[in-house]
Design a protein around this motif. Structure first.
Motif, PDB file in Angstrom:
ATOM      1  N   CYS A  32       0.826  -1.210   0.000  1.00 40.47           N
ATOM      2  CA  CYS A  32       0.000   0.000   0.000  1.00 40.47           C
ATOM      3  C   CYS A  32       0.863   1.264   0.000  1.00 40.47           C
ATOM      4  O   CYS A  32       0.369   2.350  -0.265  1.00 40.47           O
ATOM      5  N   LEU A  33       2.145   1.130   0.338  1.00 35.67           N
ATOM      6  CA  LEU A  33       3.037   2.286   0.308  1.00 35.67           C
ATOM      7  C   LEU A  33       3.541   2.570  -1.099  1.00 35.67           C
ATOM      8  O   LEU A  33       4.211   3.560  -1.328  1.00 35.67           O
ATOM      9  N   LEU A  34       3.239   1.690  -2.053  1.00 31.69           N
ATOM     10  CA  LEU A  34       3.667   1.883  -3.433  1.00 31.69           C
ATOM     11  C   LEU A  34       2.679   2.792  -4.154  1.00 31.69           C
ATOM     12  O   LEU A  34       1.482   2.780  -3.883  1.00 31.69           O
ATOM     13  N   TYR A  35       3.192   3.561  -5.087  1.00 33.65           N
ATOM     14  CA  TYR A  35       2.353   4.466  -5.861  1.00 33.65           C
ATOM     15  C   TYR A  35       2.953   4.676  -7.231  1.00 33.65           C
ATOM     16  O   TYR A  35       4.116   4.369  -7.474  1.00 33.65           O
ATOM     17  N   THR A  36       2.155   5.182  -8.138  1.00 34.45           N
ATOM     18  CA  THR A  36       2.629   5.585  -9.462  1.00 34.45           C
ATOM     19  C   THR A  36       2.433   7.085  -9.582  1.00 34.45           C
ATOM     20  O   THR A  36       1.518   7.657  -8.994  1.00 34.45           O
TER      21      THR A  36
END
Length: 181
Positions: A32-36
């Protein structure tokens, strides 16, 4: 707030910060800490025309006879997009749907002829479309963060509205001097 700032928030990461109202246990779902990150227009972009003028040659003083100054542009003059100095590093170029390009290169020789006593130089008027964009971060588990808007200046396709021109007298400055209008 940047997504990386949430790395130390254990055991819960509240996605209310991302524009959502639910929470996800980070220990159970660290992805959930990943983003684009994308670059998007701010609304319609509020497009408007701007121009960058640049002196391409040294000043030539004609003295007692005619003189000519020229500039061959086939390999040496390119126009590229610009961003505000404080724009986020993740901000990428986008056309925004406008008739613009990321870069544009000229390929012609231009010259100006002066009369006795003249000072003469060659200038280039690069036509740009300026529009507002934002960096947008999309969280893998939902939510979106939008940066403040930034102005992107992109060269118009085929330099529509710009071109080379001759300048005479004290309006000649130094090679590479430029200004925006």
């Amino acid at each position: 707030m940047k997504f990386s700032q949430f790395a130390g928030m254990m055991p819960m990461c509240f996605l209310a910060c991302f524009g959502s109202v639910h929470s996800v246990p980070v220990a159970d779902n660290p992805s959930c800490l990943l983003y684009t990150t994308t670059t998007e227009l701010d609304g319609d972009g509020s497009p408007h025309d701007t121009f960058r003028h640049q002196q391409l040659t040294e000043v030539i003083s004609c003295g007692s006879g005619e003189c000519e100054v020229g500039k061959e542009e086939s390999t040496s003059y390119s126009v590229g997009f610009t961003l505000a100095a404080d724009a986020p590093p993740g901000l990428e170029w986008i056309s925004g749907g406008f008739e613009v390009s990321k870069t544009w290169t000229s390929g012609t020789t231009y010259s100006c002829t002066g009369q006795p006593g003249d000072k003469v130089c060659v200038w280039y008027n690069a036509a740009y479309t300026s529009y507002s964009v934002r960096e947008v971060q999309h969280g893998r588990c939902g939510g979106t963060i939008r940066s403040d808007p930034f102005v992107m200046n992109s060269p118009k396709t085929n330099n529509n509205g710009g071109g080379f021109y001759c300048v005479f007298g004290d309006s000649c400055r130094s090679k590479n001097d430029e200004y925006w209008e």
